[in-house]
Design a protein around this motif. Structure first.
Motif, PDB file in Angstrom:
ATOM      1  N   GLN A  26       9.142  71.107  26.736  1.00 33.67           N
ATOM      2  CA  GLN A  26       9.294  71.062  25.284  1.00 33.67           C
ATOM      3  C   GLN A  26       9.674  72.431  24.701  1.00 33.67           C
ATOM      4  O   GLN A  26       9.416  72.687  23.548  1.00 33.67           O
ATOM      5  N   GLY A  27      10.249  73.296  25.458  1.00 33.19           N
ATOM      6  CA  GLY A  27      10.739  74.559  24.926  1.00 33.19           C
ATOM      7  C   GLY A  27      10.144  75.779  25.589  1.00 33.19           C
ATOM      8  O   GLY A  27      10.846  76.582  26.148  1.00 33.19           O
ATOM      9  N   ALA A  28       8.829  75.928  25.539  1.00 33.92           N
ATOM     10  CA  ALA A  28       8.200  77.130  26.080  1.00 33.92           C
ATOM     11  C   ALA A  28       8.165  77.065  27.603  1.00 33.92           C
ATOM     12  O   ALA A  28       7.774  76.054  28.181  1.00 33.92           O
ATOM     13  N   PRO A  29       8.596  78.106  28.267  1.00 34.71           N
ATOM     14  CA  PRO A  29       8.559  78.112  29.731  1.00 34.71           C
ATOM     15  C   PRO A  29       7.141  78.278  30.252  1.00 34.71           C
ATOM     16  O   PRO A  29       6.280  78.807  29.563  1.00 34.71           O
ATOM     17  N   ASP A  30       6.923  77.809  31.451  1.00 31.96           N
ATOM     18  CA  ASP A  30       5.621  77.942  32.099  1.00 31.96           C
ATOM     19  C   ASP A  30       5.769  79.010  33.176  1.00 31.96           C
ATOM     20  O   ASP A  30       6.262  78.732  34.269  1.00 31.96           O
ATOM     21  N   ILE A  31       5.386  80.227  32.834  1.00 36.70           N
ATOM     22  CA  ILE A  31       5.576  81.384  33.713  1.00 36.70           C
ATOM     23  C   ILE A  31       4.213  81.983  34.028  1.00 36.70           C
ATOM     24  O   ILE A  31       3.390  82.180  33.140  1.00 36.70           O
TER      25      ILE A  31
END
Length: 190
Positions: A145-150
Motif C-alpha cells: 500500500q505504498g510504504a516499503p517494508d525495509i
C-alpha cells in the motif's frame, strides 16, 4: 526701519521621542512573544516500537542513503514485477543502474552491499563494512500500500531464512519506519 530681532529656536528634545519608540518596540516584542508562547506546539518525536528504528533519528548517513535508494527503487521494482510476473533479480536492477543495487562509488562508500533475492520475495543486501552500514532486507510485497517494508541488522552475518516479522525481530533485525511529524513538515491551515 525696524530693528532686526533674533529669535532662538531650541531643538525639540529627542528624549521623549526616543522613549516612546522604545516603549512601542517593547510592546511589540511582548505581544509577539506571548503569541509565540500561546500558539507554540511541542515537537517531541513519537517513540517507535522496540523492534523499529526511526529513519531520520536512528540511522547513520550511509544507512539513510541506502534506505532512501530502496524507497525510490521500490516503485521501479513493482513496475518490473508487473511486466515480468516475477521480482527482478538484483543483477537486473544493477544492470539498469538502480541504486543501491548498482555497484558504483556511492554503493562502495555506503558499505559495499552484496545483494541477492531471497525466496523470490525479498532483497537481502549483506554489508561488506558493518561499521559503515548494516545489512538490509526489503520485502516489496509486504508494504504493497505504498510504504516499503525495509529492515536493518547491523550484526547480520548471513541472510535470514524465515522472513516473518516475528522471526526477523527475534534474529535482531529492526524495521525502519519513516515518521513525518511537525519536526519534518509544517501544517498549513488555510
Amino acid at each position: 526701519m525696524t530693528t532686526p530681532t533674533t529669535q532662538t529656536v531650541r531643538p525639540a528634545g529627542a528624549g521623549h521621542e526616543t522613549l516612546n519608540v522604545l516603549l512601542l518596540c517593547l510592546l511589540i516584542l511582548a505581544v509577539a512573544g506571548s503569541v509565540v508562547a500561546w500558539r507554540g506546539v511541542s515537537h517531541e518525536p513519537e517513540p517507535v516500537s522496540g523492534h523499529q528504528l526511526d529513519a531520520r533519528r536512528d540511522l547513520g548517513a550511509a544507512e539513510q542513503g541506502i534506505y532512501a535508494d530502496l524507497r525510490v527503487t521500490l516503485d521501479e521494482i513493482r513496475l518490473l514485477r508487473e511486466e515480468q510476473q516475477a521480482l527482478p533479480t538484483p543483477q537486473a536492477l544493477a544492470d539498469e543502474g538502480f541504486a543501491p543495487f548498482a555497484q558504483d562509488a556511492s554503493s562502495v562508500s555506503r558499505g559495499g552491499h552484496a545483494w541477492k533475492l531471497l525466496a523470490d520475495s525479498a532483497y537481502y543486501g549483506q554489508s561488506q563494512a558493518p561499521a559503515v552500514a548494516g545489512s538490509f532486507l526489503m520485502r516489496p510485497d509486504a508494504g504493497e500500500q505504498g510504504a516499503p517494508d525495509i529492515w536493518l541488522n547491523r550484526n547480520a552475518a548471513e541472510a535470514p531464512t524465515d522472513l516473518s516479522d516475528a522471526a526477523l525481530s527475534a534474529a535482531g533485525w529492526k524495521q525502519i519506519v519513516a515518521q513525518y511529524d511537525a519536526g519534518v513538515t509544517r501544517e498549513h491551515r488555510h
